[in-house]
Write an enzyme that holds these catalytic residues in place. Structure first.
Site, PDB file in Angstrom:
ATOM      1  N   PRO A   2       0.829  -1.209   0.000  1.00 58.28           N
ATOM      2  CA  PRO A   2       0.000   0.000   0.000  1.00 58.28           C
ATOM      3  C   PRO A   2       0.862   1.258   0.000  1.00 58.28           C
ATOM      4  O   PRO A   2       1.865   1.329   0.686  1.00 58.28           O
ATOM      5  CB  PRO A   2      -0.823  -0.104   1.277  1.00 58.28           C
ATOM      6  CG  PRO A   2      -0.185  -1.139   2.111  1.00 58.28           C
ATOM      7  CD  PRO A   2       0.663  -1.996   1.221  1.00 58.28           C
ATOM      8  N   GLU A   3       0.497   2.227  -0.809  1.00 56.54           N
ATOM      9  CA  GLU A   3       1.176   3.513  -0.821  1.00 56.54           C
ATOM     10  C   GLU A   3       0.241   4.554  -0.209  1.00 56.54           C
ATOM     11  O   GLU A   3      -0.842   4.218   0.263  1.00 56.54           O
ATOM     12  CB  GLU A   3       1.588   3.872  -2.247  1.00 56.54           C
ATOM     13  CG  GLU A   3       2.576   2.839  -2.802  1.00 56.54           C
ATOM     14  CD  GLU A   3       3.453   3.382  -3.907  1.00 56.54           C
ATOM     15  OE1 GLU A   3       3.753   4.582  -3.889  1.00 56.54           O
ATOM     16  OE2 GLU A   3       3.856   2.595  -4.777  1.00 56.54           O
ATOM     17  N   LYS A  61       2.920   6.779   4.843  1.00 54.38           N
ATOM     18  CA  LYS A  61       2.234   5.490   4.868  1.00 54.38           C
ATOM     19  C   LYS A  61       1.854   5.058   6.279  1.00 54.38           C
ATOM     20  O   LYS A  61       1.370   3.946   6.474  1.00 54.38           O
ATOM     21  CB  LYS A  61       3.134   4.421   4.239  1.00 54.38           C
ATOM     22  CG  LYS A  61       3.470   4.701   2.792  1.00 54.38           C
ATOM     23  CD  LYS A  61       4.437   3.662   2.277  1.00 54.38           C
ATOM     24  CE  LYS A  61       5.129   4.172   1.035  1.00 54.38           C
ATOM     25  NZ  LYS A  61       6.125   3.207   0.548  1.00 54.38           N
ATOM     26  N   ARG A 266      13.993  -3.665  -6.653  1.00 54.76           N
ATOM     27  CA  ARG A 266      12.665  -3.685  -7.270  1.00 54.76           C
ATOM     28  C   ARG A 266      12.823  -3.308  -8.743  1.00 54.76           C
ATOM     29  O   ARG A 266      13.807  -3.687  -9.361  1.00 54.76           O
ATOM     30  CB  ARG A 266      11.711  -2.744  -6.521  1.00 54.76           C
ATOM     31  CG  ARG A 266      11.326  -3.349  -5.178  1.00 54.76           C
ATOM     32  CD  ARG A 266      10.258  -2.566  -4.479  1.00 54.76           C
ATOM     33  NE  ARG A 266      10.780  -1.330  -3.927  1.00 54.76           N
ATOM     34  CZ  ARG A 266      10.023  -0.409  -3.334  1.00 54.76           C
ATOM     35  NH1 ARG A 266       8.727  -0.577  -3.258  1.00 54.76           N
ATOM     36  NH2 ARG A 266      10.555   0.674  -2.832  1.00 54.76           N
TER      37      ARG A 266
END
Ligand SMILES: [Zn+2]
Length: 279
Positions: A2-3, A61, A266
């Site tokens: 989640p961002e 976040k 990533r």
């Protein structure tokens, strides 16, 4: 993962469904979910029982509920969810913490398949919990100042995407929104921050706000189905991503296939024509 827009959706859900209510019981079902709590599960449970949840707040976040002068701080990690529902519904094996309320209404369940997320009670943390005080304001806070950020960003000697992901510069910008903002601003992820012109930085910071603002309006991105909002509904911003996850798809501006590079364990997605690599 989640961002900020997803976390904001959760914050909004908590505001609607649990703020103003009094906690009756707290049960920690997995000690890992309260691993940052001094005193562990016992301390966490007794610190909250009988107390009223006053407001739902967020920085980047992280989100927290103010509980009098204290804070109930939450980080959703990779797969954490805060689910509100009828107290009698079956308890999934991934529920880590369960809160019931004195009004007998819907309960709150912190569910986390991989248990990278956590919650803790921070004494005197209602305004800004100490464990996140070092995190810079996010682009949607009143304390966010784009002029200050632009100056600090240009003073760094690093790649522009690394700078965007640095939570001590600006919080809440994760991999997805960094790639989307860089695509909009037509900047390569590895461009050195000290080589960016003032207008380029302004364009980039405007793009960050645009892509995150658009995602906020849609309730966040939900590409891996692990994330759902406080009521269990998915966001759908993934349909409008221009760069992230679009490897091989034509760039929406010039038609060149989007490329993917390995980046900080990533990926970075970019248009090799609109976002020229630095020499
Ligand atoms: Zn392009």
């Amino acid at each position: 993962m989640p961002e900020l827009p997803e976390v904001e959706t959760v914050r909004h859900g908590l505001e609607n469904h649990v703020v103003g209510r009094t906690v009756e019981t707290v049960r920690v079902l997995h000690p890992r979910a309260v691993r940052r709590q001094p005193g562990g599960a016992a301390e966490f449970e007794t610190a909250l029982g009988g107390r009223s949840l006053d407001s739902a707040r967020r920085r980047g976040k992280y989100l927290w509920l103010s509980v009098g002068e204290d804070a109930l701080l939450a980080h959703l990690g990779m797969s954490g969810q805060l689910l509100v529902g009828e107290p009698g519904r079956p308890l999934s094996p991934h529920v880590r913490i369960r809160f019931t309320f004195a009004d007998g209404g819907p309960d709150l369940r912190f569910t986390d398949q991989r248990t990278f997320g956590h919650m803790c009670v921070v004494r005197d943390g209602a305004e800004l919990p100490a464990p996140i005080a070092h995190i810079a304001p996010d682009p949607f806070e009143a304390a966010y100042d784009p002029a200050v950020l632009a100056r600090r960003l240009r003073a760094r000697h690093t790649g522009v995407k690394r700078a965007l992901l640095d939570q001590s510069l600006v919080s809440g910008v994760g991999n997805i929104y960094a790639d989307e903002a860089l695509w909009r601003a037509q900047l390569h992820y590895a461009r050195a921050t000290e080589t960016l012109t003032r207008p380029a930085v302004a364009r980039l910071l405007a793009a960050v706000r645009e892509v995150m603002g658009a995602a906020l309006a849609h309730g966040g991105t939900s590409f891996d189905a692990l994330y759902v909002n406080v009521n269990g509904e998915s966001g759908y911003f993934d349909r409008s991503l221009d760069a992230y996850g679009q490897e091989g798809q034509p760039c929406g501006r010039c038609g060149t296939p989007i490329r993917r590079d390995a980046f900080m364990s990533r990926s970075s997605y970019f248009c090799p024509r609109c976002q020229r690599p630095p020499r």
